[in-house]
Design a protein around this motif. Structure first.
Motif, mmCIF file in Angstrom:
data_model
loop_
_atom_site.group_PDB
_atom_site.id
_atom_site.type_symbol
_atom_site.label_atom_id
_atom_site.label_comp_id
_atom_site.label_asym_id
_atom_site.label_seq_id
_atom_site.Cartn_x
_atom_site.Cartn_y
_atom_site.Cartn_z
ATOM 1 N N ARG A 79 0.701 -1.000 0.038
ATOM 2 C CA ARG A 79 0.061 -0.027 -0.123
ATOM 3 C C ARG A 79 0.888 1.336 -0.128
ATOM 4 N N VAL A 80 0.424 2.378 -0.843
ATOM 5 C CA VAL A 80 1.236 3.791 -0.475
ATOM 6 C C VAL A 80 0.054 4.488 0.058
ATOM 7 N N LEU A 81 0.459 5.193 0.978
ATOM 8 C CA LEU A 81 -0.388 6.409 1.791
ATOM 9 C C LEU A 81 0.232 7.474 1.331
ATOM 10 N N THR A 82 -0.767 8.546 0.764
ATOM 11 C CA THR A 82 -0.154 9.649 0.534
ATOM 12 C C THR A 82 -0.988 10.833 1.239
ATOM 13 N N LEU A 83 0.001 11.812 1.882
ATOM 14 C CA LEU A 83 -0.683 12.825 2.825
ATOM 15 C C LEU A 83 -0.610 14.213 1.801
ATOM 16 N N THR A 84 -1.725 14.736 1.634
ATOM 17 C CA THR A 84 -2.068 15.919 0.771
ATOM 18 C C THR A 84 -2.881 16.795 1.331
ATOM 19 N N ARG A 85 -2.632 17.956 1.912
ATOM 20 C CA ARG A 85 -3.714 18.895 2.202
ATOM 21 C C ARG A 85 -4.700 19.422 1.230
ATOM 22 N N THR A 107 -4.032 4.892 -0.459
ATOM 23 C CA THR A 107 -4.932 5.723 0.252
ATOM 24 C C THR A 107 -4.417 7.110 0.365
ATOM 25 N N ALA A 108 -5.217 8.152 0.248
ATOM 26 C CA ALA A 108 -4.872 9.537 0.535
ATOM 27 C C ALA A 108 -5.609 10.020 1.821
ATOM 28 N N VAL A 109 -4.874 10.964 2.648
ATOM 29 C CA VAL A 109 -5.372 11.475 3.529
ATOM 30 C C VAL A 109 -5.098 13.155 3.144
ATOM 31 N N ALA A 120 -8.504 9.750 -7.462
ATOM 32 C CA ALA A 120 -6.948 9.512 -7.996
ATOM 33 C C ALA A 120 -6.722 8.307 -6.942
ATOM 34 N N ALA A 121 -7.195 8.333 -5.536
ATOM 35 C CA ALA A 121 -6.754 7.330 -4.695
ATOM 36 C C ALA A 121 -7.723 6.245 -4.621
ATOM 37 N N ASP A 122 -7.538 5.282 -4.130
ATOM 38 C CA ASP A 122 -8.454 4.079 -3.913
ATOM 39 C C ASP A 122 -9.318 4.277 -2.753
ATOM 40 N N ARG A 123 -8.646 4.839 -1.693
ATOM 41 C CA ARG A 123 -9.340 4.987 -0.543
ATOM 42 C C ARG A 123 -9.028 6.515 -0.009
ATOM 43 N N VAL A 124 -9.926 7.372 0.602
ATOM 44 C CA VAL A 124 -9.552 8.553 1.140
ATOM 45 C C VAL A 124 -9.847 8.770 2.331
ATOM 46 N N VAL A 125 -9.115 9.484 3.259
ATOM 47 C CA VAL A 125 -9.712 9.953 4.658
ATOM 48 C C VAL A 125 -9.578 11.434 4.372
ATOM 49 N N VAL A 126 -10.791 11.956 4.809
ATOM 50 C CA VAL A 126 -10.703 13.437 4.882
ATOM 51 C C VAL A 126 -10.976 14.200 6.054
ATOM 52 N N THR A 142 0.044 18.304 11.738
ATOM 53 C CA THR A 142 -0.167 17.517 13.042
ATOM 54 C C THR A 142 -1.256 16.700 13.002
ATOM 55 N N THR A 143 -2.364 17.159 12.704
ATOM 56 C CA THR A 143 -3.750 16.256 12.735
ATOM 57 C C THR A 143 -3.637 14.869 11.924
ATOM 58 N N ALA A 144 -2.935 15.102 10.803
ATOM 59 C CA ALA A 144 -2.830 13.643 10.056
ATOM 60 C C ALA A 144 -1.878 12.934 10.614
ATOM 61 N N LEU A 145 -0.860 13.483 11.330
ATOM 62 C CA LEU A 145 -0.037 12.507 11.926
ATOM 63 C C LEU A 145 -0.488 11.925 13.368
ATOM 64 N N THR A 146 -1.458 12.797 13.883
ATOM 65 C CA THR A 146 -2.132 12.192 15.196
ATOM 66 C C THR A 146 -3.155 11.315 15.071
ATOM 67 N N LEU A 147 -3.647 11.385 13.631
ATOM 68 C CA LEU A 147 -4.489 10.214 13.285
ATOM 69 C C LEU A 147 -3.742 8.979 12.935
ATOM 70 N N LEU A 148 -2.737 8.854 12.310
ATOM 71 C CA LEU A 148 -1.671 7.889 12.098
ATOM 72 C C LEU A 148 -1.077 7.508 13.462
ATOM 73 N N ARG A 149 -0.532 8.401 14.462
ATOM 74 C CA ARG A 149 -0.323 7.856 15.670
ATOM 75 C C ARG A 149 -1.423 6.988 16.306
#
Length: 297
Positions: A79-85, A107-109, A120-126, A142-149
Motif C-alpha cells: 500500500r502507498v499512503l499519500t498525505l496531501t492537504r 490511500t490519501a489523507v 485518484a486514490a483508492d481510499r480517502v480519509v478527509v 499535525t492532525t494527519a500525524l495524530t491520526l496515524l499515531r
C-alpha cells in the motif's frame, strides 16, 4: 491575528477528534504486516518521515517515506499512503495515477473533499475540520500525524494536554532574537525537526537547519554560537545539552510530547515573522499547492 496563528491554536481540538475517529478509518489505513510507503510534498513529506519511523517502531511492518517526486517505481509495496492537504499537488496526483496503473493499492489523507485526489486514490480519509487558509501548514500536518499515531496505538493521552501547554506557555526569553535556529530529533522526531526548520524558513525567512541529534556533533555544532538556538524535539542524547551550551547557544528542550514541541516551534516561526514585519500567511514565492503546468508524467 493571522490565519496561521488562528489555525495553530486549534490543534488540540483537531488532535482529539482525529484520535477519536481513527478506529473508523481502519480499512483505509495500513494494516499490520503490510509493506508500506508514505509519501508527500514539503510539510507532508516530513510528516511521512515521522509516521514511517513510528510504524516501524511499533513493529507493524517495513515502512518507507518519500517525497512524491522521488518515489522508487519498481519497488514493491502492499500500500502507498499519500498525505496531501490540498488534494491538488501535481507530484502526488501523478504518482497516484501511475500507482493505479501498476495495480498498487493507495490511500490519501487530505483536507479538501472537492479535489482530484478523491478520485485518484483508492481510499480517502478527509480531515476537513483541519483544513487551512494559510499557505503555511500547521494543523493539517499535525492532525494527519495524530491520526496515524492513534491508528498505530501510539497516541499518548497527554499529547492533547501538552499541546494546550505549548500554546499557553511563553516562549523562552530571548528566543525570538536569535538569528540561527537548529532543530534536532531522534527516531520519529527527526521528521518533526525537519518540519520545524521548514516552518522557520517559510514563515520568517530564518537561517534554520535540522539534524538527527547524534549527528549534530559531527560537524554542524561547529557553527553554533551565542546567536544560535538549538531545539531538541524529544529526549536528548546524554551530554548533548552541555555541549551545546558550551558553544554559547541557547538550548531549548521543554519535555513536552514531541508533537506538542512542534506546536511551540510553529509559534516561534510566527513570532519571528511578526518581529521582522513579515506576513506568515503568505510567505514569499510560495503557494498553498504546487500545481505544475505540462508536468512530466
Amino acid at each position: 491575528m493571522t490565519h496561521v496563528e488562528d489555525e495553530l491554536t486549534t490543534q488540540p481540538e483537531c488532535w482529539q477528534r482525529a484520535a477519536d475517529e481513527a478506529p473508523g478509518h481502519l480499512a483505509a489505513l495500513p494494516a499490520p504486516g503490510e509493506r508500506v510507503a508514505i509519501v508527500g510534498c514539503g510539510t507532508s513529506w516530513f510528516m511521512a518521515q515521522a509516521a514511517a519511523a513510528l510504524r516501524e517502531q511499533a513493529g507493524q511492518g517495513e515502512t518507507d517515506a518519500f517525497a512524491a517526486s522521488e518515489f522508487p517505481h519498481g519497488r514493491r509495496y502492499d500500500r502507498v499512503l499519500t498525505l496531501t492537504r490540498s488534494g491538488t499537488t501535481t507530484e502526488v496526483l501523478d504518482l497516484l495515477a501511475r500507482l493505479r496503473a501498476d495495480g498498487v493499492p493507495t490511500t490519501a489523507v487530505t483536507a479538501d473533499p472537492d479535489t482530484p485526489v478523491m478520485e485518484a486514490a483508492d481510499r480517502v480519509v478527509v480531515l476537513a475540520y483541519a483544513d487551512e487558509r494559510s499557505v503555511v501548514q500547521t494543523r493539517f500536518a499535525t492532525t494527519a500525524l495524530t491520526l496515524l499515531r492513534a491508528h498505530l496505538g501510539l497516541h499518548p493521552e497527554e499529547a492533547v494536554a501538552d499541546a494546550r501547554t505549548a500554546l499557553a506557555t511563553p516562549l523562552p526569553e530571548g528566543l525570538v532574537d536569535r538569528t540561527q535556529f537548529t532543530f534536532l530529533g531522534k527516531g520519529w522526531t527527526v521528521g518533526l525537526a525537519n518540519e520545524a526548520a521548514l516552518k522557520m524558513r517559510e514563515a520568517s525567512l530564518s537561517w534554520t537547519e535540522a539534524y538527527p541529534a547524534m549527528e549534530y556533533r559531527h560537524g554542524p555544532i561547529s557553527v553554533s554560537t551565542h546567536s544560535t538556538a538549538t531545539w531538541m524535539l524529544g529526549e536528548a542524547p546524554a551530554g548533548l545539552a552541555e555541549q551545546v551550551r558550551g558553544t554559547g547557544a541557547l538550548w531549548v528542550a521543554e519535555g513536552l510530547d514531541p508533537l506538542a514541541e512542534l506546536v511551540r516551534a510553529q509559534r516561534l516561526a510566527v513570532a519571528v515573522a511578526v518581529a521582522r514585519s513579515l506576513d506568515p500567511d503568505s510567505p514569499r514565492h510560495l503557494t498553498r499547492s504546487v500545481i505544475l503546468a505540462d508536468a512530466p508524467a
